[in-house]
Design an enzyme around this catalytic site. Sequence first.
Site, PDB file in Angstrom:
ATOM      1  N   GLU A   1     -14.964   2.197 -20.589  1.00  0.00           N
ATOM      2  CA  GLU A   1     -15.417   2.956 -19.285  1.00  0.00           C
ATOM      3  C   GLU A   1     -15.887   4.525 -19.686  1.00  0.00           C
ATOM      4  O   GLU A   1     -15.615   5.341 -19.213  1.00  0.00           O
ATOM      5  CB  GLU A   1     -14.444   2.984 -18.262  1.00  0.00           C
TER       6      GLU A   1
ATOM      7  N   GLU B   1     -13.869  -6.155 -16.115  1.00  0.00           N
ATOM      8  CA  GLU B   1     -12.624  -6.226 -15.574  1.00  0.00           C
ATOM      9  C   GLU B   1     -12.889  -6.607 -14.018  1.00  0.00           C
ATOM     10  O   GLU B   1     -13.489  -5.784 -13.269  1.00  0.00           O
ATOM     11  CB  GLU B   1     -12.208  -4.786 -15.451  1.00  0.00           C
TER      12      GLU B   1
END
Length: 790
Positions: free
Chosen positions: A193, A266
């Site tokens: 991320e 995710e």
Amino acid sequence: MTNPYRRRVLAGAAAATAGAALLPMSATVHAAANARFSIGKDDFLLDGKALQIRCGEMHFARVPREYWQHRLKAIKAMGLNTVCAYLFWNYHEWREGRYDWSGQRDAAEFCRLAQAEGLWVILRPGPYACAEWEMGGLPWWLLKKSSSDTFLRTRDEAFMKPARRWLAEVGRVLAAQQITRGGPILMVQVENEYGFFSDDLEYMRTMRQALLDAQFDVPLFQCNPTNAVPRTHIPELFSVANFGTDPDAGFKALQAVQQGPLMCGEYYSGWFDTWGNPHRRGAATKAVADIQQMLRMGGSFSLYMAHGGTTFGLWGGCDRPFRPDTSSYDYDAPIGEAGWVGEKFLAYRKGIEPFLRPGETLPPPPARQPVMAIPAFTLKESAAVFASLPQEAIRDVSPQPIEHYDISRGLVSYRVTLPAGPAGKLSAAKVRDLAWVHIDGRLVGTFDTRHRRFGIELPARDKPATLEILLYTIARVNFGPEVHDRKGLHGPVQFQPKGGNPLALENWEIRAIDFDADGVLPPLRWKQQRARGPAFWRGSFDARQPADTFLDMSAWGQGVVWINGRCLGRYWSIGPTQTMYLPGPWLKRGRNEVVVLDLTGPQRAELRGLETPILDRLQPERDLPRPPNKSKPKLAGVAPAHSGQFQPGSATQDVRFTAPVSGRQFCLESLDAFDGKQYAAVAEISLLDAKGQPINQSSWTIAYVSSEEGRREDGQALNAINGQASDFWHTALAGKAPAPAHPHRLVIDLEKTVEVAGIRYTPRQGDDKVTGRIRRFNAYVGAQLVDPGE
């Protein structure tokens, strides 16, 4: 063959981007293709055939090694074909240059067990992980490499050199587990991320090259939240999107930057808990609907988490700005903390079954591990913390972060002489994390970094006194720029007598109990009596047949537990977790020893084992004393920097002011909501500079909030500035008293005067039925918008 539904989505995405051409997958991505697994134009390909990756996250560090196979069987039985595995750099290299892959850290064995259960593996080696883990997986000793608060996760050699060395070590241990060499690893993630943290594309390329140099030859990829996918996308890396709602938006973000398989890296099946806030839950019905939608679209996914487990030891992380995570990592995942399966698991399994490949069947879930109760027993021996400190002291003129002294984490005592004189205020530059202040052995107050309370009032003294501060490090922040989280008492430390000039307190003696990687206990001198103040406690119980149990810690205060010398984890009676999961394999037949560190003192020095956990019981009255908040907004005569109306929906919105305004405090005033109800909510609020870029918010605090929900769900105001769009500030819900009505005000202290040119507002996420989405609002910027009421 491309799914017809997916073809329609592709067409819609192309139209939505006003004719912008989809970017082809780069040849450098396909260079990792092999005879068994590759990334095709529309699908992942296994042996030349399309493969939908149905993955679930499980962190082997959070599951007893003895139970790895049990949990992998449960993952397989839920309908998943792949397991996602994080590596936490600091877990394997807590001290620089000393790697540990043994026992509980044996990542290669975890991969072999996954393969034996018919599961593929997606490896996520970092160097940064997040995952509510200590410092996001980054080793604490990196903080000794530079005094900068901006060097981590950059191309600064102070970070890059050890990061490359770590990835080379990962390759040495795990490259042989790739599918190209007969193992189960299909893909490897580069960083994690990064688009939330920065947009340095060369950094991503450097990290990618480090993995190639480490002999990884399977496809490499990166993940980002939906709104950050384009920020760090490079053609050399396959991109996946992370989200917990709205698969359409996530997949469209991917289609805007590349042509290739659609994947959610995710998908949030629940959420993590922080101390002092209600236990989080995620609805199975909505999750199953989203999973089925992704599968119908021909997409792939990874559940975060399929099985959360427990953050044993001292490895728990901390949400920003500073909200420590609980030891329980239950996550409300479909496979519970102790490996139990129930309605949520069955709902996921039933939802996935229609999408199995021809001939594919699901095995039954494994049986629950045996559970036992332990009758109450008393811990009769104790050892005072102050008597357990080492004799040898570090001496320094002014305290520096503990990393400077090569102390990793634990308990630190700071001692100095305080001259005689009148009452006044003791203050430090910073205190990370909690500290208890004593004068001549008497407790006089506490420091608390959760509320940036770095000053306390001290009484008058008719003679010189010994000032001793006992500091406890809870966890390093694992998310955002705050990962530069140096612990300890930070100088200068000053005493300001009433009516006098500030006095610098110098020449400190510093003693530490360093718990190191795995919670090493210091030598302790046990006494058959109840200790006063912070102390270690010891007792024992008998187990005829070791089985899982849950230690009831609700009568204790705050600290750490050891079982048979193994550090079980942290506890804190404020909740929401009141029990500690104790796996059966860590017990012995016969006598078992328990040691409890309690920093605030137990109500009863007693323990018992329960057959079910307590995951959602708050006891706010057990928290550290907090001075009453008498602050109130001071907006009379202050003109709004901007008055306007947000757009409906869940999309993040930028609002620019007519002209920049300078001030130290910012106030968002909600005048009404789109649904006409009395609530206000904010997922995230950021402030923009003159260039439209977010202003650094790592030192922001909440100066005032007119209302917040903290009982029925976690709706605290801090959620609005913690960088997590999945949680939110929400005004108090109706209970015995009616819910407060508009206007609602949230005031943020920016630590220093800054120029603000606009705001970035992220509404509460979810469907259009969620409450609190603000319609009309005022934004104020000023020197002081809150009267502290002191």
